[in-house]
Design a protein around this motif. Structure first.
Motif, PDB file in Angstrom:
ATOM      1  N   ILE A  28       0.840  -1.209   0.000  1.00 47.11           N
ATOM      2  CA  ILE A  28       0.000   0.000   0.000  1.00 47.11           C
ATOM      3  C   ILE A  28       0.867   1.248   0.000  1.00 47.11           C
ATOM      4  N   PHE A  29       1.898   1.267   0.857  1.00 49.43           N
ATOM      5  CA  PHE A  29       2.755   2.453   0.933  1.00 49.43           C
ATOM      6  C   PHE A  29       3.521   2.668  -0.368  1.00 49.43           C
ATOM      7  N   LEU A  30       4.067   1.609  -0.938  1.00 53.20           N
ATOM      8  CA  LEU A  30       4.802   1.753  -2.190  1.00 53.20           C
ATOM      9  C   LEU A  30       3.908   2.291  -3.299  1.00 53.20           C
ATOM     10  N   ARG A  31       2.668   1.864  -3.325  1.00 55.32           N
ATOM     11  CA  ARG A  31       1.752   2.378  -4.354  1.00 55.32           C
ATOM     12  C   ARG A  31       1.458   3.857  -4.163  1.00 55.32           C
ATOM     13  N   LEU A  32       1.459   4.313  -2.921  1.00 56.91           N
ATOM     14  CA  LEU A  32       1.268   5.741  -2.674  1.00 56.91           C
ATOM     15  C   LEU A  32       2.422   6.572  -3.218  1.00 56.91           C
ATOM     16  N   THR A  33       3.600   5.963  -3.327  1.00 51.97           N
ATOM     17  CA  THR A  33       4.786   6.712  -3.759  1.00 51.97           C
ATOM     18  C   THR A  33       5.016   6.671  -5.260  1.00 51.97           C
ATOM     19  N   THR A  34       4.196   5.918  -5.995  1.00 43.08           N
ATOM     20  CA  THR A  34       4.462   5.759  -7.432  1.00 43.08           C
ATOM     21  C   THR A  34       3.925   6.915  -8.273  1.00 43.08           C
ATOM     22  N   LYS A  35       3.012   7.705  -7.723  1.00 41.95           N
ATOM     23  CA  LYS A  35       2.391   8.771  -8.513  1.00 41.95           C
ATOM     24  C   LYS A  35       3.418   9.843  -8.883  1.00 41.95           C
ATOM     25  N   PRO A  36       3.578  10.143 -10.186  1.00 44.14           N
ATOM     26  CA  PRO A  36       4.503  11.221 -10.589  1.00 44.14           C
ATOM     27  C   PRO A  36       3.991  12.583 -10.128  1.00 44.14           C
ATOM     28  N   ARG A  37       4.878  13.383  -9.609  1.00 46.44           N
ATOM     29  CA  ARG A  37       4.528  14.729  -9.140  1.00 46.44           C
ATOM     30  C   ARG A  37       5.480  15.728  -9.785  1.00 46.44           C
ATOM     31  N   LYS A  38       4.944  16.757 -10.347  1.00 45.04           N
ATOM     32  CA  LYS A  38       5.738  17.735 -11.079  1.00 45.04           C
ATOM     33  C   LYS A  38       6.626  18.522 -10.116  1.00 45.04           C
ATOM     34  N   PRO A  39       7.924  18.603 -10.399  1.00 43.57           N
ATOM     35  CA  PRO A  39       8.805  19.383  -9.518  1.00 43.57           C
ATOM     36  C   PRO A  39       8.386  20.857  -9.469  1.00 43.57           C
ATOM     37  N   SER A  40       8.553  21.463  -8.309  1.00 42.65           N
ATOM     38  CA  SER A  40       8.229  22.883  -8.153  1.00 42.65           C
ATOM     39  C   SER A  40       9.396  23.776  -8.523  1.00 42.65           C
ATOM     40  N   SER A  41      10.590  23.212  -8.612  1.00 41.48           N
ATOM     41  CA  SER A  41      11.786  23.935  -9.048  1.00 41.48           C
ATOM     42  C   SER A  41      12.708  22.930  -9.723  1.00 41.48           C
ATOM     43  N   PHE A  42      13.744  23.432 -10.390  1.00 41.17           N
ATOM     44  CA  PHE A  42      14.578  22.549 -11.195  1.00 41.17           C
ATOM     45  C   PHE A  42      16.068  22.787 -10.922  1.00 41.17           C
ATOM     46  N   PRO A  43      16.529  22.420  -9.733  1.00 38.29           N
ATOM     47  CA  PRO A  43      17.963  22.548  -9.426  1.00 38.29           C
ATOM     48  C   PRO A  43      18.779  21.590 -10.289  1.00 38.29           C
ATOM     49  N   LYS A  44      20.052  21.878 -10.424  1.00 41.49           N
ATOM     50  CA  LYS A  44      20.911  21.012 -11.222  1.00 41.49           C
ATOM     51  C   LYS A  44      21.088  19.666 -10.532  1.00 41.49           C
ATOM     52  N   ILE A  45      20.927  18.595 -11.310  1.00 44.02           N
ATOM     53  CA  ILE A  45      21.085  17.235 -10.804  1.00 44.02           C
ATOM     54  C   ILE A  45      22.335  16.621 -11.422  1.00 44.02           C
ATOM     55  N   SER A  46      23.190  16.055 -10.586  1.00 39.42           N
ATOM     56  CA  SER A  46      24.348  15.290 -11.063  1.00 39.42           C
ATOM     57  C   SER A  46      24.015  13.811 -10.985  1.00 39.42           C
ATOM     58  N   VAL A  47      23.983  13.158 -12.150  1.00 39.19           N
ATOM     59  CA  VAL A  47      23.769  11.717 -12.209  1.00 39.19           C
ATOM     60  C   VAL A  47      25.142  11.053 -12.190  1.00 39.19           C
ATOM     61  N   LEU A  48      25.382  10.199 -11.205  1.00 36.91           N
ATOM     62  CA  LEU A  48      26.725   9.690 -10.926  1.00 36.91           C
ATOM     63  C   LEU A  48      26.729   8.167 -10.986  1.00 36.91           C
ATOM     64  N   ILE A  49      27.615   7.627 -11.832  1.00 34.60           N
ATOM     65  CA  ILE A  49      27.609   6.183 -12.090  1.00 34.60           C
ATOM     66  C   ILE A  49      29.003   5.602 -11.895  1.00 34.60           C
ATOM     67  N   PRO A  50      29.213   4.798 -10.859  1.00 39.05           N
ATOM     68  CA  PRO A  50      30.472   4.049 -10.754  1.00 39.05           C
ATOM     69  C   PRO A  50      30.397   2.845 -11.689  1.00 39.05           C
ATOM     70  N   ALA A  51      31.431   2.618 -12.488  1.00 41.41           N
ATOM     71  CA  ALA A  51      31.391   1.533 -13.472  1.00 41.41           C
ATOM     72  C   ALA A  51      32.702   0.747 -13.442  1.00 41.41           C
ATOM     73  N   ARG A  52      32.585  -0.507 -13.083  1.00 37.07           N
ATOM     74  CA  ARG A  52      33.755  -1.394 -13.105  1.00 37.07           C
ATOM     75  C   ARG A  52      33.406  -2.619 -13.945  1.00 37.07           C
ATOM     76  N   ASN A  53      34.076  -2.758 -15.080  1.00 36.92           N
ATOM     77  CA  ASN A  53      33.844  -3.890 -15.982  1.00 36.92           C
ATOM     78  C   ASN A  53      32.369  -4.021 -16.369  1.00 36.92           C
ATOM     79  N   GLU A  54      31.826  -2.940 -16.899  1.00 36.82           N
ATOM     80  CA  GLU A  54      30.413  -2.881 -17.279  1.00 36.82           C
ATOM     81  C   GLU A  54      30.231  -2.726 -18.782  1.00 36.82           C
ATOM     82  N   ALA A  55      31.216  -3.145 -19.572  1.00 35.65           N
ATOM     83  CA  ALA A  55      31.161  -2.926 -21.022  1.00 35.65           C
ATOM     84  C   ALA A  55      29.944  -3.581 -21.661  1.00 35.65           C
ATOM     85  N   HIS A  56      29.470  -4.689 -21.086  1.00 35.69           N
ATOM     86  CA  HIS A  56      28.373  -5.432 -21.709  1.00 35.69           C
ATOM     87  C   HIS A  56      27.005  -4.836 -21.429  1.00 35.69           C
TER      88      HIS A  56
END
Length: 376
Positions: A28-56
């Motif tokens: 029940i709780f997880l379903r409450l969190t699935t609804k998309p909600r429009k952001p009220s502001s748009f700060p810069k987001i850094s998407v950060l990915i550690p990658a070790r032997n992920e060529a495939h």
């Protein structure tokens, strides 16, 4: 005639009813969190990915992240001393807007691999919001908007969540669902949000989305640098420092195939399970006893003796029905296979074996080799 006097299933039934209550609350709780909600502001987001032997598998991840509808973000990948073609693939993306990669430094002796890679990414990031994710994930174009909207709506500083976990082979279907153990057996997810008690903390490294100030206050990954299960340790540390946390459902926005075979899944779970319970042997023993007595023994009795009309056997089948309901409700919500549901005795037996292997190899032995590094 079957005699089962030394053990009564009355207590087991109560335990399984508790599991059912936990599953219902969490779905029940997880379903409450699935609804998309429009952001009220748009700060810069850094998407950060550690990658070790992920060529495939890193290519689909980057293609999905570089197609986000969010107006203000960057994607940074750390090539963590890979020995395959990961760096060559990263170079193919070098000309893309919002993208850059860096080569990781050699691993210091007092750090585990992923925390050190994450620390280097934190130092390289320029965003106000930091989103650590894994190279095996694939993202919907609205992933960043969804996560930021959830952060703003629920008023939290740090969030994590479940991605959609894909399983292709029979072996994967009979090992991967073990990752849902905590959220079926004992952890009510609303308490991650509603309490300040660090015990109620939960995170999965595929989704670590936080305000930059959170890491600045706790000195980056320094406090979790020697943790194998750094995602759980980070969530605990963040909450202990007074920040608000949330664990949500992101299956409509993020998907991944965590393990590519039974063997991969077995060793992946084994390398973390003993560390995940704080290397506490008594807690570990309690976990094993709980799995055996509440889940595996009723299943064994039901399968071994069929529908024999003995009172304890009838209770055993009632326990099976209650647990199967709890397990099924949660796994159907996670869009997992029917084989993973009806085959739950095999899932938990495999978990039991992985736990024992984890104790022997990481608790008492020399460790488990994972991505060409020894995890102790």
């Amino acid at each position: 005639m079957i005699k089962w006097d030394p053990f009564s299933f009355d207590g087991t039934l109560l335990v399984n009813l508790f599991f059912l209550a936990i599953s219902l609350v969490n779905v029940i709780f997880l379903r409450l969190t699935t609804k998309p909600r429009k952001p009220s502001s748009f700060p810069k987001i850094s998407v950060l990915i550690p990658a070790r032997n992920e060529a495939h598998r890193i290519r689909p991840c980057l293609e999905s992240l570089l197609s986000q509808d969010y107006p203000n973000y960057e994607v940074i990948v750390l090539n963590d001393n890979s020995t395959d073609d990961t760096e060559a693939i990263l170079k193919e993306f070098s000309g893309k807007p919002n993208f850059r990669f860096i080569n990781g430094k050699p691993l210091p002796p007092d750090w585990k691999g992923k925390p050190y890679a994450s620390q280097q990414l934190f130092e390289a990031a320029t965003g106000e919001i930091l989103f650590f994710t894994d190279a095996d994930t694939v993202h919907h174009p609205q992933t960043l908007s969804f996560l930021l909207g959830a952060m703003q709506h629920w008023g939290v500083d740090f969030l994590s969540g479940f991605a959609l976990h894909e399983t292709h082979s029979i072996g994967e279907k009979l090992i991967l669902p073990a990752v849902y153990m905590a959220t079926v057996l004992y952890l009510p997810l609303p308490l991650v949000l509603w309490t300040r008690w660090p015990f109620f903390s939960f995170a999965i490294g595929q989704i670590l989305f936080m305000k930059r100030g959170v890491l600045e206050k706790i000195n980056g990954f320094e406090l979790v640098k020697n943790h194998v299960v750094e995602d759980l340790a980070l969530a605990y540390t963040v909450k202990r420092h007074g920040f608000h946390t949330l664990f949500l459902d992101a299956k409509n926005f993020i998907r991944c195939r965590m393990y590519e075979s039974f063997e991969h899944g077995f060793y992946g779970i084994a390398r973390v399970i003993y560390a995940a319970i704080g290397k506490n042997f008594l807690l570990f023993l309690g976990l094993l006893i709980g799995i055996i007595s509440a889940i595996l023994l009723p299943a064994f009795f039901g399968i071994r003796y069929g529908f024999y009309p003995a009172s304890e056997l009838s209770k055993a089948w009632l326990c099976i029905g209650v647990f199967l309901t709890a397990w099924g409700i949660f796994l159907l919500d996670r869009r997992q296979s029917w084989l993973s549901i009806v085959g739950y005795p095999f899932v938990f037996f495999n978990l039991l074996l992985a736990a024992l292997y984890s104790l022997v190899k990481t608790g008492l032995g020399k460790g488990i080799l994972w991505k060409e590094r020894l995890v102790k």
